[in-house]
Write a protein that holds these residues in place. Structure first.
Motif, PDB file in Angstrom:
ATOM      1  N   TYR A 188      52.147  92.880  39.323  1.00  0.00           N
ATOM      2  CA  TYR A 188      51.483  92.278  40.477  1.00  0.00           C
ATOM      3  C   TYR A 188      50.478  93.250  41.089  1.00  0.00           C
ATOM      4  CZ  TYR A 188      50.500  90.322  44.992  1.00  0.00           C
ATOM      5  OH  TYR A 188      49.833  89.845  46.093  1.00  0.00           O
ATOM      6  N   LEU A 189      50.878  94.499  41.248  1.00  0.00           N
ATOM      7  CA  LEU A 189      49.989  95.499  41.829  1.00  0.00           C
ATOM      8  C   LEU A 189      48.739  95.674  40.967  1.00  0.00           C
ATOM      9  CD1 LEU A 189      49.667  97.651  44.087  1.00  0.00           C
ATOM     10  CD2 LEU A 189      50.765  99.256  42.548  1.00  0.00           C
ATOM     11  N   LEU A 190      48.916  95.775  39.672  1.00  0.00           N
ATOM     12  CA  LEU A 190      47.779  95.924  38.761  1.00  0.00           C
ATOM     13  C   LEU A 190      46.893  94.683  38.771  1.00  0.00           C
ATOM     14  CD1 LEU A 190      49.578  97.642  35.777  1.00  0.00           C
ATOM     15  CD2 LEU A 190      47.850  98.658  37.257  1.00  0.00           C
ATOM     16  N   GLU A 191      47.493  93.514  38.724  1.00  0.00           N
ATOM     17  CA  GLU A 191      46.717  92.277  38.734  1.00  0.00           C
ATOM     18  C   GLU A 191      45.975  92.102  40.063  1.00  0.00           C
ATOM     19  OE1 GLU A 191      46.114  89.826  36.492  1.00  0.00           O
ATOM     20  OE2 GLU A 191      47.207  90.861  34.915  1.00  0.00           O
ATOM     21  N   HIS A 192      46.628  92.478  41.146  1.00  0.00           N
ATOM     22  CA  HIS A 192      46.017  92.321  42.469  1.00  0.00           C
ATOM     23  C   HIS A 192      44.719  93.114  42.581  1.00  0.00           C
ATOM     24  CE1 HIS A 192      45.809  91.654  46.781  1.00  0.00           C
ATOM     25  NE2 HIS A 192      45.591  92.952  46.918  1.00  0.00           N
ATOM     26  N   TYR A 193      44.757  94.356  42.153  1.00  0.00           N
ATOM     27  CA  TYR A 193      43.590  95.220  42.322  1.00  0.00           C
ATOM     28  C   TYR A 193      42.627  95.218  41.137  1.00  0.00           C
ATOM     29  CZ  TYR A 193      45.430  97.019  46.647  1.00  0.00           C
ATOM     30  OH  TYR A 193      45.881  97.115  47.927  1.00  0.00           O
ATOM     31  N   LEU A 194      43.123  95.025  39.931  1.00  0.00           N
ATOM     32  CA  LEU A 194      42.276  95.163  38.749  1.00  0.00           C
ATOM     33  C   LEU A 194      42.198  93.919  37.876  1.00  0.00           C
ATOM     34  CD1 LEU A 194      43.545  98.692  37.663  1.00  0.00           C
ATOM     35  CD2 LEU A 194      41.466  98.168  38.943  1.00  0.00           C
ATOM     36  N   GLY A 195      43.045  92.944  38.124  1.00  0.00           N
ATOM     37  CA  GLY A 195      43.170  91.800  37.236  1.00  0.00           C
ATOM     38  C   GLY A 195      41.879  91.075  36.918  1.00  0.00           C
ATOM     39  N   SER A 196      41.015  90.905  37.893  1.00  0.00           N
ATOM     40  CA  SER A 196      39.779  90.159  37.640  1.00  0.00           C
ATOM     41  C   SER A 196      38.803  90.938  36.761  1.00  0.00           C
ATOM     42  CB  SER A 196      39.113  89.775  38.957  1.00  0.00           C
ATOM     43  OG  SER A 196      38.780  90.928  39.699  1.00  0.00           O
ATOM     44  N   TYR A 197      39.056  92.228  36.552  1.00  0.00           N
ATOM     45  CA  TYR A 197      38.177  93.052  35.730  1.00  0.00           C
ATOM     46  C   TYR A 197      38.749  93.335  34.342  1.00  0.00           C
ATOM     47  CZ  TYR A 197      36.142  93.671  40.287  1.00  0.00           C
ATOM     48  OH  TYR A 197      35.587  93.433  41.521  1.00  0.00           O
ATOM     49  N   LEU A 198      39.915  92.791  34.073  1.00  0.00           N
ATOM     50  CA  LEU A 198      40.553  93.019  32.776  1.00  0.00           C
ATOM     51  C   LEU A 198      40.268  91.845  31.843  1.00  0.00           C
ATOM     52  CD1 LEU A 198      44.020  94.395  33.930  1.00  0.00           C
ATOM     53  CD2 LEU A 198      41.912  95.656  33.431  1.00  0.00           C
ATOM     54  N   GLN A 199      40.067  92.144  30.580  1.00  0.00           N
ATOM     55  CA  GLN A 199      39.723  91.116  29.599  1.00  0.00           C
ATOM     56  C   GLN A 199      40.865  90.111  29.417  1.00  0.00           C
ATOM     57  OE1 GLN A 199      38.816  92.574  25.632  1.00  0.00           O
ATOM     58  NE2 GLN A 199      37.017  91.252  25.613  1.00  0.00           N
ATOM     59  N   GLU A 200      42.090  90.599  29.448  1.00  0.00           N
ATOM     60  CA  GLU A 200      43.249  89.722  29.287  1.00  0.00           C
ATOM     61  C   GLU A 200      44.239  89.962  30.417  1.00  0.00           C
ATOM     62  OE1 GLU A 200      44.954  90.570  25.494  1.00  0.00           O
ATOM     63  OE2 GLU A 200      43.251  89.747  24.387  1.00  0.00           O
ATOM     64  N   LYS A 201      44.959  88.921  30.768  1.00  0.00           N
ATOM     65  CA  LYS A 201      46.015  89.040  31.773  1.00  0.00           C
ATOM     66  C   LYS A 201      47.116  89.943  31.217  1.00  0.00           C
ATOM     67  CE  LYS A 201      48.928  86.127  34.669  1.00  0.00           C
ATOM     68  NZ  LYS A 201      48.504  86.544  35.982  1.00  0.00           N
ATOM     69  N   LEU A 202      47.628  90.814  32.053  1.00  0.00           N
ATOM     70  CA  LEU A 202      48.679  91.729  31.610  1.00  0.00           C
ATOM     71  C   LEU A 202      49.981  90.985  31.363  1.00  0.00           C
ATOM     72  CD1 LEU A 202      48.091  94.721  34.047  1.00  0.00           C
ATOM     73  CD2 LEU A 202      47.478  94.579  31.639  1.00  0.00           C
ATOM     74  N   LYS A 203      50.653  91.369  30.301  1.00  0.00           N
ATOM     75  CA  LYS A 203      51.953  90.794  29.967  1.00  0.00           C
ATOM     76  C   LYS A 203      53.032  91.802  30.361  1.00  0.00           C
ATOM     77  CE  LYS A 203      49.960  88.401  26.026  1.00  0.00           C
ATOM     78  NZ  LYS A 203      48.639  88.991  25.992  1.00  0.00           N
ATOM     79  N   LEU A 204      54.181  91.292  30.742  1.00  0.00           N
ATOM     80  CA  LEU A 204      55.277  92.178  31.143  1.00  0.00           C
ATOM     81  C   LEU A 204      55.653  93.145  30.026  1.00  0.00           C
ATOM     82  CD1 LEU A 204      57.626  89.773  33.129  1.00  0.00           C
ATOM     83  CD2 LEU A 204      56.145  91.574  34.032  1.00  0.00           C
ATOM     84  N   GLU A 205      55.525  92.700  28.768  1.00  0.00           N
ATOM     85  CA  GLU A 205      55.887  93.546  27.636  1.00  0.00           C
ATOM     86  C   GLU A 205      54.961  94.750  27.481  1.00  0.00           C
ATOM     87  OE1 GLU A 205      54.864  90.036  26.711  1.00  0.00           O
ATOM     88  OE2 GLU A 205      56.718  89.648  27.775  1.00  0.00           O
ATOM     89  N   GLN A 206      53.746  94.663  28.033  1.00  0.00           N
ATOM     90  CA  GLN A 206      52.794  95.771  27.934  1.00  0.00           C
ATOM     91  C   GLN A 206      53.156  96.923  28.867  1.00  0.00           C
ATOM     92  OE1 GLN A 206      49.245  93.042  28.582  1.00  0.00           O
ATOM     93  NE2 GLN A 206      48.318  94.746  27.481  1.00  0.00           N
ATOM     94  N   LEU A 207      53.874  96.626  29.921  1.00  0.00           N
ATOM     95  CA  LEU A 207      54.188  97.636  30.923  1.00  0.00           C
ATOM     96  C   LEU A 207      55.353  98.499  30.488  1.00  0.00           C
ATOM     97  CD1 LEU A 207      53.946  95.454  34.128  1.00  0.00           C
ATOM     98  CD2 LEU A 207      52.324  97.198  33.393  1.00  0.00           C
ATOM     99  N   SER A 208      55.196  99.785  30.672  1.00  0.00           N
ATOM    100  CA  SER A 208      56.279 100.732  30.428  1.00  0.00           C
ATOM    101  C   SER A 208      56.723 101.282  31.774  1.00  0.00           C
ATOM    102  CB  SER A 208      55.794 101.884  29.548  1.00  0.00           C
ATOM    103  OG  SER A 208      55.360 101.395  28.306  1.00  0.00           O
ATOM    104  N   LEU A 209      57.998 101.520  31.913  1.00  0.00           N
ATOM    105  CA  LEU A 209      58.530 102.056  33.167  1.00  0.00           C
ATOM    106  C   LEU A 209      59.088 103.451  32.944  1.00  0.00           C
ATOM    107  CD1 LEU A 209      60.488  98.987  34.597  1.00  0.00           C
ATOM    108  CD2 LEU A 209      58.190  99.740  35.178  1.00  0.00           C
ATOM    109  N   ASP A 210      58.783 104.334  33.883  1.00  0.00           N
ATOM    110  CA  ASP A 210      59.364 105.671  33.927  1.00  0.00           C
ATOM    111  C   ASP A 210      60.217 105.699  35.190  1.00  0.00           C
ATOM    112  OD1 ASP A 210      59.997 108.327  34.241  1.00  0.00           O
ATOM    113  OD2 ASP A 210      57.957 109.069  33.932  1.00  0.00           O
ATOM    114  N   VAL A 211      61.470 105.295  35.049  1.00  0.00           N
ATOM    115  CA  VAL A 211      62.356 105.122  36.199  1.00  0.00           C
ATOM    116  C   VAL A 211      62.519 106.414  36.989  1.00  0.00           C
ATOM    117  CG1 VAL A 211      64.675 104.456  36.912  1.00  0.00           C
ATOM    118  CG2 VAL A 211      63.555 103.231  35.049  1.00  0.00           C
TER     119      VAL A 211
END
Length: 143
Positions: free
Chosen positions: A17-40
């Protein structure tokens, strides 16, 4: 930075959500949850090798009357730092590394620097406060 004990799924959605909110309109494809990596351990979510939508970038820059246009763009990695234990008190951070832009000159060489300055000042006025953004994020993630 410690992560609040929420599920990984909720953290992933909040990062997206944070990435889409600020950068989403400038990205070629919508981000998928599987693309995100977490460093807990460090409270970080990140995505790598993202292509930019150059038409959207050029549209956003069009009112600046720049003497060039973007013909290709990519981002090596985007990291999101979210202070889960103090989300309403501390700011989230977005870090972009490896921004690559290929530009070419436009036919017209007229550059209006006063409109560039006005546009920048207006952009600063329209920024969302941390509290407003946290409320939007919670509403989006928990719906």
């Amino acid at each position: 930075m410690t992560w609040f004990p929420w599920s990984e799924s909720i953290k992933r959605r909040a990062c997206r959500y944070l990435l889409e909110h600020y950068l989403g309109s400038y990205l070629q494809e919508k981000l998928k949850l599987e693309q995100l990596s977490l460093d807990v351990y460090h409270g970080k979510g990140y995505v790598q090798n993202v292509q930019l939508d150059v038409n959207a970038v050029n549209e956003a820059l069009s009112h600046l009357h720049l003497p060039f246009e973007i013909v290709h763009g990519s981002i090596g990695s985007i990291a999101v730092y979210m202070p889960w234990s103090a989300l309403l008190k501390e700011s989230c951070e977005v870090e972009i590394n490896g921004l690559n832009l290929v530009a070419q000159l436009r036919q017209s060489q007229n550059v209006d620097f006063s409109s560039m300055t006005d546009s920048f000042c207006n952009s600063l006025k329209n920024m969302t406060t941390s509290m407003e953004f946290a409320e939007q994020c919670f509403n989006e993630v928990f719906e």
